[in-house]
Design a protein around this motif. Sequence first.
Motif, PDB file in Angstrom:
ATOM      1  N   UNK A 174      -3.804   8.053 -13.981  1.00 54.92           N
ATOM      2  CA  UNK A 174      -3.901   6.667 -13.526  1.00 54.92           C
ATOM      3  C   UNK A 174      -2.633   6.283 -12.758  1.00 54.92           C
ATOM      4  N   UNK A 186      -1.649   3.272 -12.620  1.00 49.89           N
ATOM      5  CA  UNK A 186      -1.148   2.055 -13.267  1.00 49.89           C
ATOM      6  C   UNK A 186       0.281   2.182 -13.820  1.00 49.89           C
ATOM      7  N   UNK A 187       0.587   3.267 -14.570  1.00 49.73           N
ATOM      8  CA  UNK A 187       1.961   3.372 -15.080  1.00 49.73           C
ATOM      9  C   UNK A 187       2.995   3.348 -13.954  1.00 49.73           C
ATOM     10  N   UNK A 243       2.604   1.748 -11.108  1.00 50.16           N
ATOM     11  CA  UNK A 243       2.658   0.344 -10.675  1.00 50.16           C
ATOM     12  C   UNK A 243       3.580  -0.458 -11.592  1.00 50.16           C
ATOM     13  N   UNK A 244       3.414  -0.234 -12.902  1.00 50.75           N
ATOM     14  CA  UNK A 244       4.252  -0.957 -13.860  1.00 50.75           C
ATOM     15  C   UNK A 244       5.719  -0.575 -13.654  1.00 50.75           C
ATOM     16  N   UNK A 245       5.968   0.717 -13.413  1.00 51.82           N
ATOM     17  CA  UNK A 245       7.347   1.167 -13.175  1.00 51.82           C
ATOM     18  C   UNK A 245       7.949   0.454 -11.960  1.00 51.82           C
ATOM     19  N   UNK A 246       7.123   0.206 -10.931  1.00 56.00           N
ATOM     20  CA  UNK A 246       7.621  -0.513  -9.745  1.00 56.00           C
ATOM     21  C   UNK A 246       8.058  -1.926 -10.121  1.00 56.00           C
ATOM     22  N   UNK A 247       7.277  -2.576 -11.000  1.00 56.17           N
ATOM     23  CA  UNK A 247       7.650  -3.941 -11.403  1.00 56.17           C
ATOM     24  C   UNK A 247       8.876  -3.928 -12.328  1.00 56.17           C
ATOM     25  N   UNK A 267      11.699   0.199 -10.402  1.00 51.19           N
ATOM     26  CA  UNK A 267      11.700   1.495  -9.719  1.00 51.19           C
ATOM     27  C   UNK A 267      11.410   1.346  -8.230  1.00 51.19           C
ATOM     28  N   UNK A 277      11.502   6.696  -7.393  1.00 46.49           N
ATOM     29  CA  UNK A 277      11.848   6.700  -8.820  1.00 46.49           C
ATOM     30  C   UNK A 277      10.586   6.699  -9.686  1.00 46.49           C
ATOM     31  N   UNK A 306      10.287   9.509 -12.334  1.00 44.20           N
ATOM     32  CA  UNK A 306      10.406   9.167 -13.749  1.00 44.20           C
ATOM     33  C   UNK A 306       9.058   9.058 -14.465  1.00 44.20           C
ATOM     34  N   UNK A 307       7.995   8.752 -13.721  1.00 42.02           N
ATOM     35  CA  UNK A 307       6.705   8.492 -14.380  1.00 42.02           C
ATOM     36  C   UNK A 307       5.633   9.523 -13.991  1.00 42.02           C
ATOM     37  N   UNK A 357       4.313  13.128 -16.202  1.00 42.90           N
ATOM     38  CA  UNK A 357       2.903  13.108 -16.616  1.00 42.90           C
ATOM     39  C   UNK A 357       2.124  14.273 -15.993  1.00 42.90           C
ATOM     40  N   UNK A 364       3.245  17.377 -15.459  1.00 45.05           N
ATOM     41  CA  UNK A 364       3.912  18.677 -15.625  1.00 45.05           C
ATOM     42  C   UNK A 364       2.933  19.808 -15.925  1.00 45.05           C
ATOM     43  N   UNK A 368       2.308  -5.676  -5.811  1.00 47.80           N
ATOM     44  CA  UNK A 368       1.643  -4.375  -5.713  1.00 47.80           C
ATOM     45  C   UNK A 368       0.640  -4.362  -4.566  1.00 47.80           C
ATOM     46  N   UNK A 418       7.985  -5.063  -5.406  1.00 40.64           N
ATOM     47  CA  UNK A 418       7.768  -5.489  -6.794  1.00 40.64           C
ATOM     48  C   UNK A 418       9.063  -5.535  -7.604  1.00 40.64           C
ATOM     49  N   UNK A 419       9.949  -4.553  -7.388  1.00 39.13           N
ATOM     50  CA  UNK A 419      11.167  -4.458  -8.208  1.00 39.13           C
ATOM     51  C   UNK A 419      12.143  -5.595  -7.932  1.00 39.13           C
ATOM     52  N   UNK A 446       9.449  -9.885 -12.113  1.00 42.15           N
ATOM     53  CA  UNK A 446       8.195 -10.215 -12.792  1.00 42.15           C
ATOM     54  C   UNK A 446       7.859  -9.114 -13.788  1.00 42.15           C
ATOM     55  N   UNK A 464      -0.962   0.696 -19.698  1.00 46.66           N
ATOM     56  CA  UNK A 464      -0.254   1.658 -18.832  1.00 46.66           C
ATOM     57  C   UNK A 464       1.078   2.113 -19.398  1.00 46.66           C
ATOM     58  N   UNK A 482       3.863   4.773 -20.381  1.00 46.77           N
ATOM     59  CA  UNK A 482       4.205   5.990 -19.645  1.00 46.77           C
ATOM     60  C   UNK A 482       3.898   7.218 -20.502  1.00 46.77           C
ATOM     61  N   UNK A 507      13.298   1.640 -20.617  1.00 45.65           N
ATOM     62  CA  UNK A 507      13.089   2.153 -19.243  1.00 45.65           C
ATOM     63  C   UNK A 507      13.806   1.301 -18.189  1.00 45.65           C
ATOM     64  N   UNK A 550      17.313   2.117 -16.109  1.00 44.44           N
ATOM     65  CA  UNK A 550      17.206   2.249 -14.655  1.00 44.44           C
ATOM     66  C   UNK A 550      18.292   1.428 -13.956  1.00 44.44           C
TER      67      UNK A 550
END
Lengths: 260, 216
Positions: free
Chosen positions: A157, A159-160, A162-166, A169, A173, A177-178, A182, A184, B50, B70-71, B75, B83, B85, B96, B100
């Motif tokens: 997915x 989604x993880x 996307x969440x890392x971007x918020x 990241x 990154x 990192x995500x 996942x 590997x 996003x 987004x970063x 938010x 989601x 990791x 995390x 970072x």
Amino acid sequence: MRLNRSNLCWLVLALITVSYLVFWALLLVATATYSTPDSWLQVLRSPEIRHATFLSLVTCSLAAGFALLLAVPVGYLMTRLEFRGKSWLDAALDIPIILPPLVVGLCLLIFFQTKVGKVIELAIPFTYQVSGVVLAQFVVAAAFAIRTMRGTFQHLSARPEDVALTLGCTRFQALWHVALPAARRGMVAAFCIAWARSLGEFGPILVFAGATRMKTEVLPTTVWLELSVGNLEAAVAVSLFMVLLAVLVLVAVRATGEKV
Amino acid sequence: MIQLDHITWNVSGRTILEGVTVAIPANTYAVLMGSTGCGKTTLLEILCGLRQPTSGRVSLDGVDVTDLEPRERGIGYVPQDLALFPGLRVREQIGFAPKLRGMAPEELNQRVNRLSEQFGIAHLLDRLPDMLSGGEKQRVALARALAARPKLLLLDEPLSALDESMRAEAVSLLQRVQQEHSLTVLHVTHSSSEAAALGTLHLRMVAGRLEVESKG
């Protein structure tokens, strides 16, 4: 169990499957029983075969490593980004899979006769060199590695990431990192598949790197060289050794949970 | 404060969001309802950067953030599937964002421990996501989002995977979190009871347009 129509259907399908597997088993058994284990060992101990084995292991590992380095970014791009012309690019990435192997070798040979190719060869000589073996293995293996990595990222997915971007990241990154941790198992599978593909590569190597004993001879070349001088026992011994390596790779890929 | 100004989102010639305009004051718990596929998740994704809207502007605390990544928006986002990791332990999930940003290990540990205690997941810090229940995952996802100290929290049906008994507990947890962290929350839900219990501002998405139903 009563033999109704549904059961009969499964029985016929099972018979087809078993027949195919039995055919393959017969091929391998016939090859394996052509000579004795003693003669296999004798052949595999010869300096030429040991050199070819060593060169195969080294070049396959290098080609698979380079293929993975290419497959990860390309697979990620093709999975996560939508853009115009994507389906064309997708098809283009599969070209090395559908091209006849000898044609791949010929393309490499011709390319390195062009001005650009000659400039590259001033830095790293490829034609009829060991580096040429790696390049010939890489061009085909990379297409298989890309396919595997594309499948891996498709199953993961987004989604993880996307969440890392918020969470702060950058896209790089999030990949590092995500997505990569996942993926590997898929990376191991892509490496193994590229390695196995490189091990069996023959046509492009023969055309582009040649079949010089103790220089650019790899295991498939050995089989061909031994066959061409009528030494069937040596060809069989090397072939069985390659079957063993291929089975080990298959087991490794299955252990990652991926499919070849 | 969230200000959405005439947000439109078109995809394949279809208009999903049409001129969405709304202002959500700071420290408000807003709930957004609407039928499946009406564009609620798309709106959240536009808010956190996003997706880029086809047209319109997004402002946070008076700053136009439409073109920011987004970063850069500050938010926190908890998607419907949470989601988490894969392959990262709960401790690494929560730490995390601070890690970072280069937070010192000691301070990082303190923040992770404080949040894990607040969310009642201190005993789960060394577990992987696969070893967590639905309720535990939801707490980890919330703690992970809050560890980045966001001003705004976007929740996309965060309680949908929980059973009835856990849902009541989760509702009170969300109320507590919003008050303790002085957050502006936009919470997407299908549940009227959830909306009634949590929302101080009730929004409804109808045919790509946003309507303010009531203010608590």
